[in-house]
Design an enzyme around this catalytic site. Structure first.
Site, PDB file in Angstrom:
ATOM      1  N   GLU A 123      -4.946  -2.940   3.911  1.00  0.00           N
ATOM      2  CA  GLU A 123      -4.627  -3.588   5.192  1.00  0.00           C
ATOM      3  C   GLU A 123      -5.779  -4.458   5.700  1.00  0.00           C
ATOM      4  O   GLU A 123      -5.670  -5.088   6.741  1.00  0.00           O
ATOM      5  CB  GLU A 123      -4.324  -2.513   6.257  1.00  0.00           C
ATOM      6  CG  GLU A 123      -3.039  -1.740   6.029  1.00  0.00           C
ATOM      7  CD  GLU A 123      -3.227  -0.499   5.159  1.00  0.00           C
ATOM      8  OE1 GLU A 123      -4.189  -0.469   4.359  1.00  0.00           O
ATOM      9  OE2 GLU A 123      -2.414   0.431   5.262  1.00  0.00           O
ATOM     10  N   THR A 140       0.841  -1.182   0.000  1.00  0.00           N
ATOM     11  CA  THR A 140       0.000   0.000   0.000  1.00  0.00           C
ATOM     12  C   THR A 140       0.879   1.236   0.000  1.00  0.00           C
ATOM     13  O   THR A 140       1.914   1.249   0.664  1.00  0.00           O
ATOM     14  CB  THR A 140      -0.935   0.043   1.227  1.00  0.00           C
ATOM     15  OG1 THR A 140      -1.597   1.293   1.241  1.00  0.00           O
ATOM     16  CG2 THR A 140      -0.193  -0.171   2.533  1.00  0.00           C
ATOM     17  N   LYS A 173      -7.958  22.322   8.246  1.00  0.00           N
ATOM     18  CA  LYS A 173      -8.212  22.843   9.587  1.00  0.00           C
ATOM     19  C   LYS A 173      -8.228  24.356   9.509  1.00  0.00           C
ATOM     20  O   LYS A 173      -7.188  24.997   9.396  1.00  0.00           O
ATOM     21  CB  LYS A 173      -7.154  22.348  10.565  1.00  0.00           C
ATOM     22  CG  LYS A 173      -7.597  22.464  11.995  1.00  0.00           C
ATOM     23  CD  LYS A 173      -7.181  21.241  12.799  1.00  0.00           C
ATOM     24  CE  LYS A 173      -8.025  21.139  14.058  1.00  0.00           C
ATOM     25  NZ  LYS A 173      -7.396  20.381  15.111  1.00  0.00           N
ATOM     26  N   TRP A 191     -12.440  21.686  11.804  1.00  0.00           N
ATOM     27  CA  TRP A 191     -12.198  20.776  10.692  1.00  0.00           C
ATOM     28  C   TRP A 191     -13.222  20.960   9.578  1.00  0.00           C
ATOM     29  O   TRP A 191     -14.417  21.107   9.830  1.00  0.00           O
ATOM     30  CB  TRP A 191     -12.293  19.319  11.174  1.00  0.00           C
ATOM     31  CG  TRP A 191     -11.038  18.854  11.841  1.00  0.00           C
ATOM     32  CD1 TRP A 191      -9.847  19.516  11.916  1.00  0.00           C
ATOM     33  CD2 TRP A 191     -10.852  17.615  12.533  1.00  0.00           C
ATOM     34  NE1 TRP A 191      -8.932  18.759  12.606  1.00  0.00           N
ATOM     35  CE2 TRP A 191      -9.519  17.593  12.994  1.00  0.00           C
ATOM     36  CE3 TRP A 191     -11.667  16.520  12.795  1.00  0.00           C
ATOM     37  CZ2 TRP A 191      -8.999  16.523  13.707  1.00  0.00           C
ATOM     38  CZ3 TRP A 191     -11.139  15.456  13.503  1.00  0.00           C
ATOM     39  CH2 TRP A 191      -9.822  15.456  13.961  1.00  0.00           C
TER      40      TRP A 191
HETATM   41  P1  AMP Z   1      -6.214   1.550  -0.440  1.00  0.00           P
HETATM   42  O1  AMP Z   1      -5.581   0.694   0.563  1.00  0.00           O
HETATM   43  O2  AMP Z   1      -5.288   2.034  -1.502  1.00  0.00           O
HETATM   44  O3  AMP Z   1      -7.459   0.957  -1.008  1.00  0.00           O
HETATM   45  O4  AMP Z   1      -6.656   2.878   0.320  1.00  0.00           O
HETATM   46  C1  AMP Z   1      -7.483   2.851   1.450  1.00  0.00           C
HETATM   47  C2  AMP Z   1      -8.050   4.220   1.694  1.00  0.00           C
HETATM   48  O5  AMP Z   1      -8.893   4.603   0.613  1.00  0.00           O
HETATM   49  C3  AMP Z   1      -8.936   4.305   2.910  1.00  0.00           C
HETATM   50  O6  AMP Z   1      -8.197   4.464   4.105  1.00  0.00           O
HETATM   51  C4  AMP Z   1      -9.782   5.526   2.584  1.00  0.00           C
HETATM   52  O7  AMP Z   1      -9.089   6.735   2.862  1.00  0.00           O
HETATM   53  C5  AMP Z   1      -9.963   5.418   1.091  1.00  0.00           C
HETATM   54  N1  AMP Z   1     -11.242   4.766   0.786  1.00  0.00           N
HETATM   55  C6  AMP Z   1     -11.449   3.481   0.447  1.00  0.00           C
HETATM   56  N2  AMP Z   1     -12.757   3.255   0.215  1.00  0.00           N
HETATM   57  C7  AMP Z   1     -13.401   4.432   0.423  1.00  0.00           C
HETATM   58  C8  AMP Z   1     -14.767   4.853   0.360  1.00  0.00           C
HETATM   59  N3  AMP Z   1     -15.728   4.029   0.020  1.00  0.00           N
HETATM   60  N4  AMP Z   1     -15.040   6.140   0.669  1.00  0.00           N
HETATM   61  C9  AMP Z   1     -14.059   7.006   1.008  1.00  0.00           C
HETATM   62  N5  AMP Z   1     -12.756   6.672   1.088  1.00  0.00           N
HETATM   63  C10 AMP Z   1     -12.427   5.397   0.786  1.00  0.00           C
END
Ligand code: AMP
Length: 534
Positions: free
Chosen positions: A321, A176, A430, A435
């Protein structure tokens, strides 16, 4: 009860025993179609597992893949863990330097690569020093590489046996880049993937009658577990290969009578525009559910699919994760009794925690109440949540002392358990100590008819310390002024939330998995003072 091992071999054995006649269809680089049955897939996967062992691999060794979504990728994806090895999906959109670091850090011994991606692979293959490179697809096999078909043919199926692999051993790996610093590796255990595949099947009601097309790449957080889920329940699988443009996807949906698909919001925005342009061109009557995740889908998009095209979007939040699903909204039974408006409001939220994922949110003064307004960082735990990164002790602070994973997402949780993501902690604005959710502003802006895409970032401000700036892509032929956009937002937000600046661009830079690359926007705009203020 028996100490039965939940593992990938058990998933393949089920497909082997029950679903031999189900189909797996892939679109090849030349746009022709490849079709075979689960029986073919199982046989080739067993031979591949035997052949990989024949290359000298031992239990736990990493098998990297650099491929589009297609049947050979599925064979490797399942065949490596069935053979006792670990599938490590490399992201073909990453910079070669990143893939060099990632494959070296993971200790990848073998690379299985699409011949059409060879020009990309050559930019890092030598630097990693894989012991074997296996080339997939039609065309010449690069010098020094093994042809995938020859490797599979060399595997003796009668030498294959389903192994009772320890469910806690590693089956797959994915890196990631969601956190700061170097990319971090996540190792998925057999147990986590088996449990997650079953949970995903339950959450989306996936069964043998389904035809599933994962647009989400296998290198993006396990293709959200769809390959394992499909094998577990015998769903027909359709792979788009490299053809991810809206027209090609719509063709595949119609031709194969796809019932369920999954992708990031950018994919669905493209499909929506194509459907809006020629609504009667495609017959999508078989489609019962389209899953969106990876970043927040604008509510306007969910509503447009439902109201203009009769298509239902189910929304999930997850992380690399987490195998990756953490929460779901719009799944079977979740919307009973809701008015249409309330249904779309709920569907735009990230939803409730899936079975065996526990959630809580922590603010500056400790855990925040589930009241729908108190913001805090989401923490999670469960059998599909990673307990550490692979060889990255410097990131140990992502876990709390009592063993919960800190997601980095700032959320509210409602009394009904619905999670709503307000921001990534590092993306929050911020302003004057308060926020501002950039996600909420983006979603609202993308509901304006002239706006195709919008990303909001924080820019430094002498008085308020930070203020929101909106970067906007207008729809083709459409126009809008700053004032119009601000007026459009005004009824829904506190005055101090409204962006002071709007910048208009042709395209918003995206990450390797299709999310807004806010770091690039910050570099481009954060320090630039607008001309009228000089
Ligand atoms: P990844 O591991 O690359 O899929 O990234 C994970 C991150 O993507 C999460 O911690 C969120 O910040 C964002 N994310 C994943 N799904 C969503 C969703 N449905 N809505 C908003 N943010 C999301």
């Amino acid at each position: 009860m028996m100490d039965y091992q939940l593992n990938v071999p058990a998933i393949l054995r089920r497909a082997d025993e029950l679903y031999g006649d189900r189909e797996i269809v892939s679109r090849l680089p030349d746009k022709s179609w490849h079709r075979y049955t689960y029986a073919d897939f199982v046989s080739r996967t067993k031979r591949l597992a035997v052949a990989l062992r024949g290359l000298g691999l031992s239990d736990g060794d990493r098998v990297a893949t650099l491929m589009w979504n297609h049947h050979e990728h599925l064979e490797t994806y399942v065949g490596a863990p069935v053979g006792g090895f670990v599938t490590h999906t490399l992201n073909l959109r990453l910079h070669p330097d990143d893939n060099t670091y990632i494959a070296s850090h993971a200790g990848d011994r073998v690379l299985v690569v699409d011949k059409v991606l060879w020009p990309l692979a050559t930019q890092f293959v030598d630097r990693v020093g894989f012991e074997h490179v296996i080339a997939v697809g039609a065309g010449d096999t690069p010098d020094g590489a093994i042809d995938y078909e020859e490797l599979v043919a060399s595997g003796d199926e009668s030498a294959f046996a389903y192994r009772d692999l320890d469910e806690r051993s590693a089956a797959a790996m994915c890196f990631t880049s969601g956190t700061t610093g170097l990319p971090k590796g996540v190792l998925y255990s057999h147990r986590a993937l088996a449990l997650h595949a079953l949970t995903a099947a339950y959450l989306m009601g996936v069964n043998e009658g389904d035809t599933i097309l994962p647009v989400v790449p296998m290198f993006h957080a396990n293709a959200w577990c769809f390959p394992f889920t499909c094998c577990l329940v015998g769903a027909k699988q359709v792979f788009p290969g490299p053809h991810l443009d809206p027209e090609s996807l719509l063709e595949a949906f119609e031709q194969e009578k796809v019932t369920l698909s999954a992708g990031v919001p950018t994919i669905w925005m493209g499909i929506l525009q194509a459907l809006d342009a020629t609504p009667d061109r495609w017959d999508l009557s078989a489609m019962r559910s389209m899953t969106v995740g990876g970043s927040a889908p604008p509510r306007a998009m969910l509503e447009a699919f439902g109201e203009r095209h009769g298509l239902k979007i189910v929304h999930g939040w997850g992380m690399t994760e987490m195998c990756p699903i953490g929460t779901m909204s719009g799944g079977p039974g979740q919307e009973l009794g809701l008015s249409t408006e309330a249904m779309y409001d709920k569907r735009a939220q990230q939803g409730t925690a899936i079975p065996f994922v526990e959630i809580r949110a922590r603010g500056a003064d400790g855990l925040v109440p589930w009241d729908g307004t108190s913001m805090g960082e989401l923490e999670v735990r469960g059998p599909s949540v990673s307990s550490s990164y692979f060889e990255a002790p410097e990131a140990a602070d992502r876990w709390t002392d009592d063993g919960w994973f800190r997601t980095g997402d700032i959320v509210t949780i409602g009394a009904d358990g619905y999670v709503e993501i307000q921001d990534r902690s590092k993306d929050l604005v911020k302003s004057g100590g308060e926020w501002i959710s950039t996600v909420a502003l983006e979603n609202a802006l993308m509901g304006h008819p002239a706006v195709a895409e919008a990303a909001v970032i924080a820019v430094p401000d002498d008085k308020w310390s930070e203020r929101p700036l909106a970067v906007v892509v207008l729809r083709e032929g459409a126009a809008a002024t700053d004032g119009e956009l601000r007026d459009f937002l005004a009824p829904s937000f506190a005055k101090f939330w409204l962006p002071d600046r709007f910048e208009y661009v042709d395209e918003i830079p995206k990450t390797a998995v299709g999310k807004f690359r806010k770091t690039a926007l910050r570099e481009q705009f954060a320090s630039a003072t607008p001309v009228e203020n000089v």
